[in-house]
Design a protein around this motif. Structure first.
Motif, PDB file in Angstrom:
ATOM      1  N   THR A  80       0.840  -1.225   0.000  1.00 33.73           N
ATOM      2  CA  THR A  80       0.000   0.000   0.000  1.00 33.73           C
ATOM      3  C   THR A  80       0.867   1.264   0.000  1.00 33.73           C
ATOM      4  O   THR A  80       0.613   2.225  -0.733  1.00 33.73           O
ATOM      5  CB  THR A  80      -0.912   0.000   1.235  1.00 33.73           C
ATOM      6  OG1 THR A  80      -1.709  -1.191   1.220  1.00 33.73           O
ATOM      7  CG2 THR A  80      -1.811   1.217   1.225  1.00 33.73           C
ATOM      8  N   ILE A  81       1.919   1.248   0.822  1.00 35.63           N
ATOM      9  CA  ILE A  81       2.822   2.427   0.905  1.00 35.63           C
ATOM     10  C   ILE A  81       3.505   2.655  -0.428  1.00 35.63           C
ATOM     11  O   ILE A  81       3.638   3.795  -0.910  1.00 35.63           O
ATOM     12  CB  ILE A  81       3.854   2.210   2.019  1.00 35.63           C
ATOM     13  CG1 ILE A  81       3.153   2.261   3.389  1.00 35.63           C
ATOM     14  CG2 ILE A  81       4.959   3.267   1.955  1.00 35.63           C
ATOM     15  CD1 ILE A  81       4.026   1.835   4.546  1.00 35.63           C
ATOM     16  N   ILE A  82       3.939   1.531  -1.059  1.00 38.72           N
ATOM     17  CA  ILE A  82       4.627   1.668  -2.353  1.00 38.72           C
ATOM     18  C   ILE A  82       3.679   2.253  -3.388  1.00 38.72           C
ATOM     19  O   ILE A  82       4.039   3.132  -4.186  1.00 38.72           O
ATOM     20  CB  ILE A  82       5.178   0.302  -2.796  1.00 38.72           C
ATOM     21  CG1 ILE A  82       6.340  -0.101  -1.868  1.00 38.72           C
ATOM     22  CG2 ILE A  82       5.650   0.348  -4.244  1.00 38.72           C
ATOM     23  CD1 ILE A  82       6.791  -1.543  -2.053  1.00 38.72           C
ATOM     24  N   GLN A  83       2.423   1.747  -3.376  1.00 39.73           N
ATOM     25  CA  GLN A  83       1.445   2.262  -4.344  1.00 39.73           C
ATOM     26  C   GLN A  83       1.182   3.763  -4.105  1.00 39.73           C
ATOM     27  O   GLN A  83       1.105   4.546  -5.053  1.00 39.73           O
ATOM     28  CB  GLN A  83       0.137   1.465  -4.215  1.00 39.73           C
ATOM     29  CG  GLN A  83       0.252   0.036  -4.742  1.00 39.73           C
ATOM     30  CD  GLN A  83      -1.032  -0.767  -4.509  1.00 39.73           C
ATOM     31  OE1 GLN A  83      -1.995  -0.266  -3.910  1.00 39.73           O
ATOM     32  NE2 GLN A  83      -1.042  -2.028  -4.984  1.00 39.73           N
ATOM     33  N   ASP A  84       1.044   4.115  -2.794  1.00 37.72           N
ATOM     34  CA  ASP A  84       0.818   5.546  -2.488  1.00 37.72           C
ATOM     35  C   ASP A  84       2.005   6.393  -2.934  1.00 37.72           C
ATOM     36  O   ASP A  84       1.838   7.503  -3.467  1.00 37.72           O
ATOM     37  CB  ASP A  84       0.594   5.729  -0.983  1.00 37.72           C
ATOM     38  CG  ASP A  84      -0.726   5.108  -0.531  1.00 37.72           C
ATOM     39  OD1 ASP A  84      -1.600   4.905  -1.404  1.00 37.72           O
ATOM     40  OD2 ASP A  84      -0.864   4.877   0.694  1.00 37.72           O
ATOM     41  N   ALA A  85       3.227   5.877  -2.694  1.00 40.68           N
ATOM     42  CA  ALA A  85       4.423   6.630  -3.082  1.00 40.68           C
ATOM     43  C   ALA A  85       4.479   6.806  -4.583  1.00 40.68           C
ATOM     44  O   ALA A  85       4.813   7.880  -5.102  1.00 40.68           O
ATOM     45  CB  ALA A  85       5.677   5.917  -2.577  1.00 40.68           C
ATOM     46  N   GLN A  86       4.156   5.703  -5.312  1.00 38.74           N
ATOM     47  CA  GLN A  86       4.168   5.815  -6.774  1.00 38.74           C
ATOM     48  C   GLN A  86       3.122   6.822  -7.251  1.00 38.74           C
ATOM     49  O   GLN A  86       3.364   7.596  -8.182  1.00 38.74           O
ATOM     50  CB  GLN A  86       3.901   4.430  -7.384  1.00 38.74           C
ATOM     51  CG  GLN A  86       5.077   3.466  -7.221  1.00 38.74           C
ATOM     52  CD  GLN A  86       4.757   2.074  -7.754  1.00 38.74           C
ATOM     53  OE1 GLN A  86       3.592   1.768  -8.073  1.00 38.74           O
ATOM     54  NE2 GLN A  86       5.794   1.228  -7.847  1.00 38.74           N
ATOM     55  N   SER A  87       1.964   6.817  -6.567  1.00 38.48           N
ATOM     56  CA  SER A  87       0.912   7.777  -6.947  1.00 38.48           C
ATOM     57  C   SER A  87       1.372   9.219  -6.691  1.00 38.48           C
ATOM     58  O   SER A  87       1.175  10.113  -7.524  1.00 38.48           O
ATOM     59  CB  SER A  87      -0.360   7.472  -6.150  1.00 38.48           C
ATOM     60  OG  SER A  87      -1.358   8.422  -6.449  1.00 38.48           O
ATOM     61  N   ASP A  88       2.019   9.423  -5.507  1.00 35.12           N
ATOM     62  CA  ASP A  88       2.518  10.783  -5.185  1.00 35.12           C
ATOM     63  C   ASP A  88       3.577  11.219  -6.179  1.00 35.12           C
ATOM     64  O   ASP A  88       3.627  12.384  -6.598  1.00 35.12           O
ATOM     65  CB  ASP A  88       3.100  10.811  -3.765  1.00 35.12           C
ATOM     66  CG  ASP A  88       2.009  10.635  -2.713  1.00 35.12           C
ATOM     67  OD1 ASP A  88       0.827  10.886  -3.050  1.00 35.12           O
ATOM     68  OD2 ASP A  88       2.353  10.273  -1.564  1.00 35.12           O
ATOM     69  N   ILE A  89       4.438  10.248  -6.560  1.00 35.83           N
ATOM     70  CA  ILE A  89       5.505  10.592  -7.519  1.00 35.83           C
ATOM     71  C   ILE A  89       4.896  10.999  -8.846  1.00 35.83           C
ATOM     72  O   ILE A  89       5.326  11.966  -9.491  1.00 35.83           O
ATOM     73  CB  ILE A  89       6.466   9.399  -7.678  1.00 35.83           C
ATOM     74  CG1 ILE A  89       7.286   9.220  -6.384  1.00 35.83           C
ATOM     75  CG2 ILE A  89       7.392   9.607  -8.864  1.00 35.83           C
ATOM     76  CD1 ILE A  89       8.088   7.936  -6.350  1.00 35.83           C
ATOM     77  N   GLU A  90       3.864  10.246  -9.269  1.00 39.37           N
ATOM     78  CA  GLU A  90       3.217  10.580 -10.533  1.00 39.37           C
ATOM     79  C   GLU A  90       2.570  11.967 -10.461  1.00 39.37           C
ATOM     80  O   GLU A  90       2.677  12.771 -11.391  1.00 39.37           O
ATOM     81  CB  GLU A  90       2.150   9.519 -10.853  1.00 39.37           C
ATOM     82  CG  GLU A  90       2.725   8.170 -11.241  1.00 39.37           C
ATOM     83  CD  GLU A  90       3.490   8.246 -12.558  1.00 39.37           C
ATOM     84  OE1 GLU A  90       3.119   9.092 -13.411  1.00 39.37           O
ATOM     85  OE2 GLU A  90       4.477   7.511 -12.717  1.00 39.37           O
ATOM     86  N   ASN A  91       1.904  12.240  -9.320  1.00 38.99           N
ATOM     87  CA  ASN A  91       1.264  13.565  -9.167  1.00 38.99           C
ATOM     88  C   ASN A  91       2.304  14.683  -9.166  1.00 38.99           C
ATOM     89  O   ASN A  91       2.119  15.737  -9.787  1.00 38.99           O
ATOM     90  CB  ASN A  91       0.460  13.601  -7.872  1.00 38.99           C
ATOM     91  CG  ASN A  91      -0.747  12.680  -7.922  1.00 38.99           C
ATOM     92  OD1 ASN A  91      -1.282  12.409  -9.013  1.00 38.99           O
ATOM     93  ND2 ASN A  91      -1.180  12.187  -6.766  1.00 38.99           N
ATOM     94  N   LEU A  92       3.405  14.470  -8.398  1.00 40.46           N
ATOM     95  CA  LEU A  92       4.463  15.487  -8.336  1.00 40.46           C
ATOM     96  C   LEU A  92       5.084  15.714  -9.699  1.00 40.46           C
ATOM     97  O   LEU A  92       5.382  16.845 -10.103  1.00 40.46           O
ATOM     98  CB  LEU A  92       5.529  15.052  -7.325  1.00 40.46           C
ATOM     99  CG  LEU A  92       6.675  16.027  -7.089  1.00 40.46           C
ATOM    100  CD1 LEU A  92       6.138  17.349  -6.532  1.00 40.46           C
ATOM    101  CD2 LEU A  92       7.693  15.430  -6.109  1.00 40.46           C
ATOM    102  N   LYS A  93       5.259  14.601 -10.424  1.00 43.27           N
ATOM    103  CA  LYS A  93       5.844  14.689 -11.764  1.00 43.27           C
ATOM    104  C   LYS A  93       4.949  15.520 -12.673  1.00 43.27           C
ATOM    105  O   LYS A  93       5.410  16.387 -13.423  1.00 43.27           O
ATOM    106  CB  LYS A  93       6.038  13.280 -12.308  1.00 43.27           C
ATOM    107  CG  LYS A  93       6.707  13.231 -13.679  1.00 43.27           C
ATOM    108  CD  LYS A  93       6.899  11.781 -14.104  1.00 43.27           C
ATOM    109  CE  LYS A  93       7.561  11.718 -15.484  1.00 43.27           C
ATOM    110  NZ  LYS A  93       7.727  10.306 -15.939  1.00 43.27           N
ATOM    111  N   LYS A  94       3.609  15.237 -12.572  1.00 43.63           N
ATOM    112  CA  LYS A  94       2.673  16.001 -13.394  1.00 43.63           C
ATOM    113  C   LYS A  94       2.700  17.489 -13.032  1.00 43.63           C
ATOM    114  O   LYS A  94       2.675  18.362 -13.903  1.00 43.63           O
ATOM    115  CB  LYS A  94       1.263  15.442 -13.204  1.00 43.63           C
ATOM    116  CG  LYS A  94       1.071  14.068 -13.831  1.00 43.63           C
ATOM    117  CD  LYS A  94      -0.340  13.554 -13.566  1.00 43.63           C
ATOM    118  CE  LYS A  94      -0.536  12.150 -14.172  1.00 43.63           C
ATOM    119  NZ  LYS A  94      -1.902  11.622 -13.909  1.00 43.63           N
TER     120      LYS A  94
END
Length: 516
Positions: free
Chosen positions: A39-53
């Motif tokens: 779950t943490i990894i998925q959240d981190a990947q989601s945050d990274i994608e949002n930050l990247k955008k």
């Protein structure tokens, strides 16, 4: 032994059960941890994608703004270049027009120059023709008049010169008359203007001063036992003390303003102190005399401040203050000098002269009257010598000397001082001849008494009906005192013109003092 085996078996069973339970729980915890990690990894990947955008959007926005800025700068430079291009085109057009104008002016100048040359040639021809005509006319005139051209010119010049002299003389006379009339009117206007600007409360000098008393009981203390105090006061101060029915006041009478002022200040000090006896009277009188220098300086500074003069030496200020206790023909000399100073300053301003120098000369023009060893005949020279050592302006020194001496004025300022002096003296009520003759007669009485050896002080009192003389006891005995009174009376009869009998009183006092 059996118990130990049982315990051991129980321990082994318990250990096995514990291990089994722990294994089951560990598997469940591991599964839960794996799920949480996923779950943490998925959240981190989601945050990274949002930050990247977000970063991509910010970069795009910044790139867009930079593009807009560059486009605006480009447009501005393009507009500037267009403006410069238009200016250059305008300048080129202006240069072309100016070149056309210059070419046109050159053509016009060439045409005008040609016309001028033609006119000059024509005028030269006319001038030659006129000269020939004038020469022919002169020859005809010479033949008719019998005079050559030089003789005719000389005759004409003489006639014109004579006529010009007559016209010049008439014009000079007319200008002179107009100048005299205007000068009188202008002088009258200036003097009237100066007199209007001077508001002087002129007071005639009195020979009596009034001393206020806190109560009428003080009169008895002033008189003293059998008149001892009042006699001592009159002997010390040289004034008459008049004690009459005037409520809460006594009068001090003396022709000398300075002597009267000393007596007034002494009396005021005695009344304020309350102790009145002969010894205290002498002490108070000496104290007042010692303080008079400060009093003179205060009077001088106040007078100079009122007329706007500064920078005089302290000795001049003190001497100027002494003029308050000097009168001339009933007119206070300090008040008179102040009035002359103000009048001279106004006259100088009207004539565009130095008003400050005029005021300085006016306030000092009679300072010699209170300089030691000066008299009515040489006070101008004495005043000049006194102020000369303090480095005053030469114009002021000349004005002081020229007032009463025959010294020639080196500027208009001394003349203005004399005019202001006349204005001040001639005003109605400014002077009283009777008082001046009265003061001169009393001065003559005192001078006659002072001329004898051994006389310490002499006072003319009782309006000149008595001369009170104080002599040194060690220079004359009783017999000499009687003879001295007779000699002084004879000299007074010889030198002083008086219709009244004059009493000569000799006071010879011997005093011994000791302390216990």
């Amino acid at each position: 032994m059996t118990d130990i085996v049982v315990i051991f078996v129980i321990f082994i069973v318990s250990f096995f059960l514990g291990w089994l339970i722990n294994s089951l729980l560990g598997k469940r915890s591991l599964t839960t941890a794996k799920k949480k990690a996923e779950t943490i990894i998925q959240d981190a990947q989601s945050d990274i994608e949002n930050l990247k955008k977000e970063k991509i959007l910010e970069a795009n926005e910044e790139a867009y703004q930079q593009k807009q800025k560059l486009e605006e700068e480009f447009r501005a430079k393009r507009n500037s270049l267009k403006t410069l291009e238009n200016d250059l085109l305008t300048k080129d057009n202006n240069i072309d027009r100016k070149a056309d104008l210059v070419a046109k002016k050159e053509r016009d100048l060439f045409i005008n120059e040609r016309e001028l040359n033609n006119r000059e040639h024509s005028l030269n021809n006319r001038q030659k023709s006129l000269e020939e005509s004038i020469e022919e006319a002169n020859k005809k005139l010479e033949d008719l008049s019998g005079l050559t051209s030089a003789e005719a010119k000389q005759l004409l010049m003489e006639n014109l010169t004579e006529e010009a002299k007559k016209e010049a003389a008439h014009l000079i006379y007319q200008i002179s008359q107009d100048a005299k009339a205007n000068a009188k009117d202008e002088a009258r206007r200036i003097i009237l203007s100066a007199m209007e600007q001077i508001v002087s409360n002129h007071t005639i000098e009195s020979t009596v001063s009034t001393v206020s008393l806190p109560s009428d009981d003080m009169k008895g203390r002033i008189i003293g036992k059998e008149g001892r105090n009042i006699r001592a006061f009159e002997i010390v101060t040289g004034v008459d003390v008049i004690v009459d029915d005037t409520p809460q006041a006594v009068l001090l009478s003396a022709f000398d303003p300075y002597r009267r002022e000393l007596a007034k200040l002494t009396m005021e000090r005695l009344v304020s102190d309350g102790r009145i006896h002969p010894g205290r009277i002498e002490e108070a009188h000496e104290k007042v005399i010692s303080e008079m220098d400060d009093h003179f300086e205060e009077i001088g500074e106040h007078t100079l401040h009122e007329i706007g003069i500064h920078g005089f030496h302290t000795d001049i200020v003190k001497t100027l203050g002494k003029l308050k206790y000097r009168s001339s023909y009933g007119q206070n000399v300090l008040q008179h000098c102040r009035e002359v100073s103000e009048l001279a300053g106004i006259l100088a301003s009207e004539l565009d002269l130095d008003a400050n120098l005029a005021r300085r000369a006016g306030i000092l023009h009679k300072i010699g009257l209170v300089v030691p060893k000066a008299n009515e005949s040489n006070f101008s020279k004495a005043g000049h010598e006194f102020v000369k050592k303090y480095g005053l302006n030469p114009i002021v020194l000349n004005a002081i000397l020229a007032y009463g001496d025959k010294t020639e004025a080196n500027s208009p300022i001394p003349i203005l001082i004399q005019i202001a002096e006349e204005i001040s003296q001639k005003r109605p009520g400014a002077r009283r001849e009777v008082i001046e003759s009265y003061v001169k007669r009393l001065n003559a009485l005192e001078e006659a008494a002072d001329s004898f050896e051994g006389v310490r002080n002499s006072y003319a009192i009782q309006a000149g009906k008595e001369v009170r003389i104080i002599i040194d006891h060690n220079k004359a005995d009783d017999a000499v005192s009687n003879q001295l009174a007779t000699d002084i009376a004879k000299r007074i009869r010889k030198q002083v013109d008086s219709n009244n009998q004059i009493k000569v009183s000799i006071i010879r006092e011997f005093r011994s003092v000791d302390y216990a």
